[in-house]
Design an enzyme around this catalytic site. Structure first.
Site, PDB file in Angstrom:
ATOM      1  N   ASP A 210       0.957  40.693  18.298  1.00  0.00           N
ATOM      2  CA  ASP A 210       1.877  39.567  18.129  1.00  0.00           C
ATOM      3  C   ASP A 210       2.952  39.603  19.218  1.00  0.00           C
ATOM      4  O   ASP A 210       3.506  40.658  19.521  1.00  0.00           O
ATOM      5  CB  ASP A 210       2.536  39.696  16.746  1.00  0.00           C
ATOM      6  N   GLU A 284      -1.438  38.206  22.145  1.00  0.00           N
ATOM      7  CA  GLU A 284      -0.883  36.849  22.040  1.00  0.00           C
ATOM      8  C   GLU A 284       0.254  36.764  23.053  1.00  0.00           C
ATOM      9  O   GLU A 284       1.259  37.461  22.924  1.00  0.00           O
ATOM     10  CB  GLU A 284      -0.317  36.592  20.643  1.00  0.00           C
TER      11      GLU A 284
HETATM   12  C1  NOJ Z   1       3.567  34.698  16.566  1.00  0.00           C
HETATM   13  C2  NOJ Z   1       2.945  34.519  15.221  1.00  0.00           C
HETATM   14  O1  NOJ Z   1       1.657  34.002  15.382  1.00  0.00           O
HETATM   15  C3  NOJ Z   1       3.867  33.609  14.447  1.00  0.00           C
HETATM   16  O2  NOJ Z   1       3.279  33.159  13.251  1.00  0.00           O
HETATM   17  C4  NOJ Z   1       5.165  34.334  14.202  1.00  0.00           C
HETATM   18  O3  NOJ Z   1       6.068  33.461  13.585  1.00  0.00           O
HETATM   19  C5  NOJ Z   1       5.775  34.814  15.520  1.00  0.00           C
HETATM   20  N1  NOJ Z   1       4.800  35.395  16.402  1.00  0.00           N
HETATM   21  C6  NOJ Z   1       6.832  35.845  15.267  1.00  0.00           C
HETATM   22  O4  NOJ Z   1       6.243  37.033  14.814  1.00  0.00           O
END
Ligand code: NOJ
Length: 544
Positions: A210, A284
């Site tokens: 993440d 990500e």
């Molecule tokens: C990316 C995640 O996919 C999202 O759902 C989240 O709110 C943010 N990162 C913060 O962790």
């Protein structure tokens, strides 16, 4: 370290389970890990290779579980640690690999480290695991810099010290319940290595990282030249900004995509490589320019990085061709496979975004025919649209922090409809945490299984052809062919060709060798010898 690596992830189809909305096993209205286990036969039948589960760890759930209070334990609303272990075992028994989500940019404010930091003094080792600073201005009343949170409002919150007086501020790029970790502190690296090993020891096949681009921050005590402009530039739905303005703001962000993230992943890579079984990381990273994504998947770093082009792309032949070519070009130096995704839990669902089911079906067939790894978000295979949700049910911190101006992402997180005749369409026997719109009935899995022209059958056929007959996910090339305006035309090895008409009207064209249609996003096209009539908003797969 095992040398018999198969690199299963290079062409894998990976299904994202958002556990809260997948399937509820205990009637509390919240999807859970035993529910995910119950869904495995359905997923095996769909033809996927792996599941990625969004977080199910201990959490106060201020951000859908991305606010982790203990990354090495399961939140009771999702089940137990034993359930997570059975999920890994059961998935493997179905031939499905398992990817967990790891959230290294921040912890929940309920994590024991943050609680200890609140109880400790300014400058203490406990505070140095996060970004605590004195404020500026009279009595330190102003935050240490002018950065905005990605969920609206300032990215700093002031704490009350143990003497009852207002004190230091801490950084949170997201919600105030998600304090950012200080990756310059070796405690943080040690703790995350422990978490990686904790799940690797239990047999997990990989991790989705993440906010992988956010861990290193530069010039934390300096104001940004245009914080509101940057916030706007980071939003995918911003339309009133020139491309130049946006590019200039996104190209150099003090908290994203700093060089300091890479040594972290080199360390992580060493940890995962201690394990056999071909485990992987996928990052990500929403960054600009996208050419910098390749840096995350250099040899010795991560295995995959998400490519979000198709999550945003217009239904336009030139844009689609350009996006595909760019991804191959950007990755060619490092040898990592591309990844493709039309949907995830943070974006509008593709059917709603493109406003027409036909376009979403046609775009899906393009993604399914591309080399690399394909990510499918739960419900995408049913063609689920976003749901309209009454404000009292909305939970996304982006909605709450913007006072409702930003509707947030809940519309894409509505529980799955499994069975048209049951309560909550088979998702739960209790009261669903987010109500499902009445029209979700038409998308229920039982209905789609019966209808041969359903989205579900479209996906099943693609996945079956892609994997078992055509090997489309493999590295072998893709060659674009000249095509009339509005048409995407490419070839893959062994006589496979794809044609997509992004216009409303039928197009007639010639192909260079006779072929037959083996798969199509909707009926209405025909091929006779070398002559093709391609219906509007349609993709066809051809085999010569
Ligand atoms: C990316 C995640 O996919 C999202 O759902 C989240 O709110 C943010 N990162 C913060 O962790």
């Amino acid at each position: 370290m095992s040398e018999q690596k198969t690199n299963w992830w290079r062409d894998a189809v990976i299904y994202q389970v958002y556990p809260r909305s997948f399937r509820d096993s205990n009637s509390d209205g919240i999807g859970d890990i035993p529910g995910a286990i119950q869904g495995l036969p359905y997923l095996a039948e769909l033809g996927i290779d792996a599941i990625w589960l969004s977080p199910f760890y201990k959490t106060p759930n201020k951000d859908g579980g991305y606010d982790v209070a203990d990354p090495r334990d399961v939140d009771p609303m999702f089940g137990t640690l034993a359930d997570a272990e059975s999920l890994i075992r059961e998935a493997h028994a179905h031939g499905i690999k398992v990817i967990f989500d790891i959230v290294p940019n921040h912890f929940s404010s309920e994590h024991k480290w943050f609680q200890a930091a609140l109880a400790a003094a300014p400058g203490s080792p406990e505070r140095k695991r996060f970004h605590f600073y004195d404020g500026r201005g009279v009595d330190g009343n102003e935050p240490p810099n002018n950065w905005n949170s990605l969920f609206n409002g300032p990215s700093w919150t002031r704490v009350t010290e143990t003497d009852g007086k207002l004190g230091q501020w801490y950084l949170h790029l997201f919600d105030s319940s998600q304090p950012d970790l200080n990756w310059e502190n070796p405690d943080v690296m040690e703790d995350f290595k422990t978490t990686l090993r904790f799940w690797l020891d239990r047999g997990v096949d990989g991790f989705r990282i993440d906010v992988a681009h956010g861990l290193a921050k530069d010039e934390i005590l300096k104001d940004h030249r245009d914080p509101d402009g940057l916030t706007k530039a980071l939003r995918v739905d911003t339309t009133d900004m020139t491309k130049e303005e946006r590019v200039s703001l996104l190209t150099d962000m003090p908290f994203f995509d700093r060089d300091g993230v890479h040594p972290i992943y080199k360390e992580w890579r060493k940890v995962i490589d201690e394990y056999d079984g071909d485990r992987m990381f996928v990052a990500e990273a929403y960054i600009y320019p996208t050419s910098r994504l390749a840096r995350y998947v250099r040899p010795g770093e991560l295995h995959q990085v998400f490519n979000f082009d198709f999550l945003l792309i217009e239904w336009d032949a030139d844009a689609i061709k350009e996006a595909i070519l760019r991804v191959f070009d950007e990755l060619k130096e490092v040898g990592a496979p591309p990844t493709w995704a039309l949907d995830n839990h943070d974006s509008p669902r593709v059917v709603s975004r493109l406003k027409r089911e036909a376009k979403a079906r046609a775009l899906a067939l393009i993604a399914h025919a591309l080399p690399g790894s394909l990510y499918i978000y739960q419900g995408e295979e049913l063609g689920l649209p976003d749901g309209d949700i009454a404000p009292e049910f909305r939970m996304d911190p982006a909605f709450i922090r913007s006072g409702g101006k930003d509707l947030g992402r809940d519309g894409a997180r509505i529980p799955l409809p499994w069975s048209s005749a049951e309560r909550n369409f088979g998702f739960s026997d209790g009261t669903s945490w987010l109500p499902q719109p009445a029209n979700y009935k038409e998308f229920a899995i039982d209905i789609e299984l019966k209808a041969s022209d359903s989205f579900l059958h479209l996906y099943k056929k693609s996945l079956e052809l892609r994997k078992n007959h055509l090997g489309l996910g493999g590295d072998a090339g893709i060659t674009f062919q000249p095509a009339p305006s509005g048409v995407v035309y490419f070839k893959r090895p062994a006589g496979f060709a794809l044609l997509a008409n992004t216009t409303e009207s039928p197009v007639k064209l010639q192909i260079d060798e006779p072929a037959k249609i083996i798969h199509q996003s909707q009926p209405g096209s025909s091929v006779e010898g070398n002559s093709v009539t391609l219906a509007g908003n349609t993709t066809i797969w051809l085999q010569s």
